[in-house]
Write an enzyme that holds these catalytic residues in place. Structure first.
Site, PDB file in Angstrom:
ATOM      1  N   ASP A  85      -6.620  -2.891   3.643  1.00 23.11           N
ATOM      2  CA  ASP A  85      -8.076  -2.714   3.632  1.00 23.11           C
ATOM      3  C   ASP A  85      -8.798  -4.051   3.437  1.00 23.11           C
ATOM      4  O   ASP A  85      -8.272  -4.950   2.790  1.00 23.11           O
ATOM      5  CB  ASP A  85      -8.451  -1.730   2.511  1.00 23.11           C
ATOM      6  CG  ASP A  85      -9.814  -1.108   2.749  1.00 23.11           C
ATOM      7  OD1 ASP A  85     -10.398  -1.325   3.829  1.00 23.11           O
ATOM      8  OD2 ASP A  85     -10.300  -0.400   1.843  1.00 23.11           O
ATOM      9  N   ASN A  97     -11.220   7.192  10.471  1.00 23.81           N
ATOM     10  CA  ASN A  97     -11.715   5.951  11.089  1.00 23.81           C
ATOM     11  C   ASN A  97     -12.312   6.179  12.487  1.00 23.81           C
ATOM     12  O   ASN A  97     -13.022   5.317  13.010  1.00 23.81           O
ATOM     13  CB  ASN A  97     -10.612   4.878  11.162  1.00 23.81           C
ATOM     14  CG  ASN A  97     -10.282   4.263   9.814  1.00 23.81           C
ATOM     15  OD1 ASN A  97      -9.156   3.830   9.563  1.00 23.81           O
ATOM     16  ND2 ASN A  97     -11.259   4.215   8.916  1.00 23.81           N
TER      17      ASN A  97
HETATM   18  C1  IPE Z   1      -8.331   3.285   4.680  1.00 22.53           C
HETATM   19  O1  IPE Z   1      -9.332   2.378   4.648  1.00 22.53           O
HETATM   20  C2  IPE Z   1      -7.762   3.327   6.034  1.00 22.53           C
HETATM   21  C3  IPE Z   1      -7.058   2.138   6.470  1.00 22.53           C
HETATM   22  C4  IPE Z   1      -6.841   1.079   5.781  1.00 22.53           C
HETATM   23  C5  IPE Z   1      -6.546   2.195   7.805  1.00 22.53           C
HETATM   24  P1  IPE Z   1     -10.850   2.765   4.879  1.00 22.53           P
HETATM   25  O2  IPE Z   1     -11.603   1.512   4.731  1.00 22.53           O
HETATM   26  O3  IPE Z   1     -11.003   3.522   6.136  1.00 22.53           O
HETATM   27  O4  IPE Z   1     -11.109   3.764   3.684  1.00 22.53           O
HETATM   28  P2  IPE Z   1     -12.431   4.052   2.843  1.00 22.53           P
HETATM   29  O5  IPE Z   1     -13.493   4.423   3.828  1.00 22.53           O
HETATM   30  O6  IPE Z   1     -12.749   2.777   2.117  1.00 22.53           O
HETATM   31  O7  IPE Z   1     -12.050   5.158   1.914  1.00 22.53           O
HETATM   32  C1  IPE Z   2      -9.085  -1.790   7.083  1.00 18.51           C
HETATM   33  O1  IPE Z   2     -10.141  -2.662   7.026  1.00 18.51           O
HETATM   34  C2  IPE Z   2      -8.575  -1.637   8.487  1.00 18.51           C
HETATM   35  C3  IPE Z   2      -8.984  -0.400   9.138  1.00 18.51           C
HETATM   36  C4  IPE Z   2      -9.568   0.617   8.577  1.00 18.51           C
HETATM   37  C5  IPE Z   2      -8.683  -0.299  10.560  1.00 18.51           C
HETATM   38  P1  IPE Z   2     -11.629  -2.136   7.092  1.00 18.51           P
HETATM   39  O2  IPE Z   2     -12.050  -2.131   8.521  1.00 18.51           O
HETATM   40  O3  IPE Z   2     -11.734  -0.844   6.385  1.00 18.51           O
HETATM   41  O4  IPE Z   2     -12.363  -3.274   6.305  1.00 18.51           O
HETATM   42  P2  IPE Z   2     -13.563  -3.068   5.292  1.00 18.51           P
HETATM   43  O5  IPE Z   2     -13.101  -2.103   4.258  1.00 18.51           O
HETATM   44  O6  IPE Z   2     -14.699  -2.569   6.073  1.00 18.51           O
HETATM   45  O7  IPE Z   2     -13.777  -4.426   4.743  1.00 18.51           O
HETATM   46 MG    MG Z   3     -12.173  -0.339   4.437  1.00 18.57          MG
END
Ligand code: IPE
Ligand code: IPE
Ligand code: MG
Length: 481
Positions: A268, A316
């Site tokens: 993340d 996502n």
């Molecule tokens: C979890 O991260 C999913 C992945 C890392 C692929 P998200 O960024 O989507 O989760 P939330 O929205 O912070 O819970």
């Molecule tokens: C995690 O990084 C990767 C995916 C969910 C694909 P994020 O895209 O959630 O990054 P932040 O949380 O917005 O920084």
């Molecule tokens: Mg994230």
């Protein structure tokens, strides 16, 4: 202490076939232990198997599994009289020894069986002898042996018999057993840890043929005890008997190396990493992909066998289409550019999640790389369009289709990667302290490590901090010890 895996070790083809055959039965009785492994016995018991020592204990008409060690003809005859449905898991090497005894008897030869008279395999072989002839000095005899003996010892005994008799010797020690013994004999380190059950003859034999100090373990508690006793030694080899499941071997090796067997990462913080640099979010994902390749390499070097990463959740898809499309393109590109290094580093790729949600061309690339790497032991499990709830619902629907009530074990086998052990450690980067629908079933007893570092910045040192944190945890799994 340097831990070395002795090759070959563990389950032979005969045991594996017996276990596979037994696992397919329902409401069955097993005559004696299927194979001498408490772990296998416990697994079969949890599936409703009942173990008996005498065929009379099996109710008429029931399903009975004959163990890998074989049975005597009188037991077969009694099973037929009782109308039992026989599933014969006799190891082919043992079956060959039975045939040899029968042939010797047909030729009128006295038969000598070399082995432990208390072992069920030997009892079965003795039961094949008809006619009961006594050997005469200078006369011809037929010789067979228990298949799990030390090959050298058998050869010596046969030579002794040759002094007094003309010997026809047909069967021999099982080739898989012999290979495992030879590998143990060849190991010249400080100690060997032999994994397997105490009542397993071939496991005991491995202890006898070792040329260095020997430690044994039949459970994870015993592995931990052995690890403490071996502290300070140099090279330690690890092997396992022919009835020991590979999953136990893997867990034991990880425990000895004091590393988790399976680490899962919630990768993340890519978006924030990019935004802090005034760039589009997709730049963060590209940087995150580079981190992933490095993390897989670092984990491999530390002996971590399974790495799971959360790459794209079912939630996502709510993100703007451009980001979703960009990520799908990035996955496709990664598969193209990294397939070679997966093969080179012998890492098996598996993608889990709702594959039907992905573009067809991406699905095809995934399948291609999965096929290409299918034979490797180390695994990288990538969760794409993955949701913990979706996985449980998908498994539940399969159970409903099957029309049977489930147990925890049988339900576990309906999940996306049933053979991958549950994660020992879950690492989440970027400061968020939540699960976000990741591996809800599998992480029931996992340890969690949270770090503020954004995924693209996650370094080798950060990995070691997480692993140190893990090694300081005391995992009770509901117990009190
Ligand atoms: C979890 O991260 C999913 C992945 C890392 C692929 P998200 O960024 O989507 O989760 P939330 O929205 O912070 O819970
Ligand atoms: C995690 O990084 C990767 C995916 C969910 C694909 P994020 O895209 O959630 O990054 P932040 O949380 O917005 O920084
Ligand atoms: Mg994230």
């Amino acid at each position: 202490m340097k831990i070395e895996e002795i090759v070959p070790h563990g389950m032979c083809a005969g045991v594996r076939a017996a276990v596979d055959l037994a696992m397919r039965q329902r409401d069955a009785y097993c005559l004696h232990s299927l194979v001498h492994s408490e772990i296998v016995t416990d697994e079969l018991k949890s599936r409703g198997f009942r173990f008996v020592e005498d065929v009379e204990e099996v109710p008429d008409g029931a399903v009975v599994v004959f163990s890998a060690h074989g049975v005597s003809p009188s037991v077969r005859a009694r099973a037929a009289e009782k109308g039992l449905k026989v599933v014969d898991a006799t190891c082919p090497v043992v079956a060959r020894a039975h045939r040899a005894v029968r042939e010797f008897c047909e030729r009128g030869l006295p038969v000598v069986v070399i082995g432990d008279p208390a072992h069920v395999e030997v009892k079965g072989l003795l039961g094949e002898i008809s006619g009961g002839r006594t050997p005469e000095k200078g006369g011809r005899i037929g010789v067979v042996c228990q298949t799990t003996l030390d090959a050298g010892e058998v050869a010596r005994r046969v030579e002794e018999l040759r002094r007094d008799y003309v010997v026809d010797s047909v069967s021999d020690v099982c080739p898989a057993t012999r290979e495992r013994q030879e590998a143990v004999r060849a190991f010249d380190g400080d100690a060997i840890l032999v994994l397997g059950s105490r009542d397993s003859a071939n496991t005991r034999r491995l202890c006898e043929v070792a040329r260095c100090r020997v430690f044994t373990a039949g459970s994870m508690e015993e592995v931990k005890k052995a690890r403490d006793q071996m502290e300070g030694l140099g090279r330690v080899g690890v092997t396992s008997g022919a009835s020991t499941p590979e999953s136990f071997f893997e867990s034991a090796v990880s425990c000895l190396r004091r590393v988790p067997l399976h680490v899962a990462f919630i990768m993340d913080g890519n978006g924030r990493w990019a935004q802090r640099r005034g760039k589009e979010r997709i730049f963060g994902h590209v940087a995150g992909a580079r981190t992933l390749s490095r993390v897989v390499e670092w984990c491999g070097r530390r002996g971590i066998r399974y790495v799971t990463v959360y790459a794209f959740s079912t939630e996502n898809w709510r993100r703007p289409k451009a980001e979703g499309d960009g990520l799908m393109r990035l996955f496709a590109k990664m598969l193209k550019t990294r397939a070679g290094s997966l093969v080179e580093n012998r890492v098996r790729l598996r993608v889990v999640g709702r594959r039907g949600d992905l573009p067809e061309s991406l699905r095809e690339s995934i399948e291609r790389v999965e096929r290409l790497t299918a034979g490797f032991e180390r695994q990288l499990v990538v969760c794409i369009s993955y949701g913990g709830r979706a996985e449980i619902v998908d498994a539940a629907n399969r159970a409903v289709e099957d029309g049977r009530k489930v147990t925890e074990e049988s339900f576990r086998r309906l999940l996306y990667a049933p053979d991958v052990p549950d994660p020992d450690l879950v690492v989440r980067t970027s400061g968020e302290r939540r699960v976000s629908n990741f591996l809800l079933w599998e992480c029931a007893y996992s340890e969690y490590h949270f770090t503020d570092v954004l995924w693209p910045d996650f370094s080798e040192r950060d990995l070691d901090i997480a692993l140190d944190d893990y090694s300081s945890r005391h995992r009770r799994r509901g117990g009190v010890a």
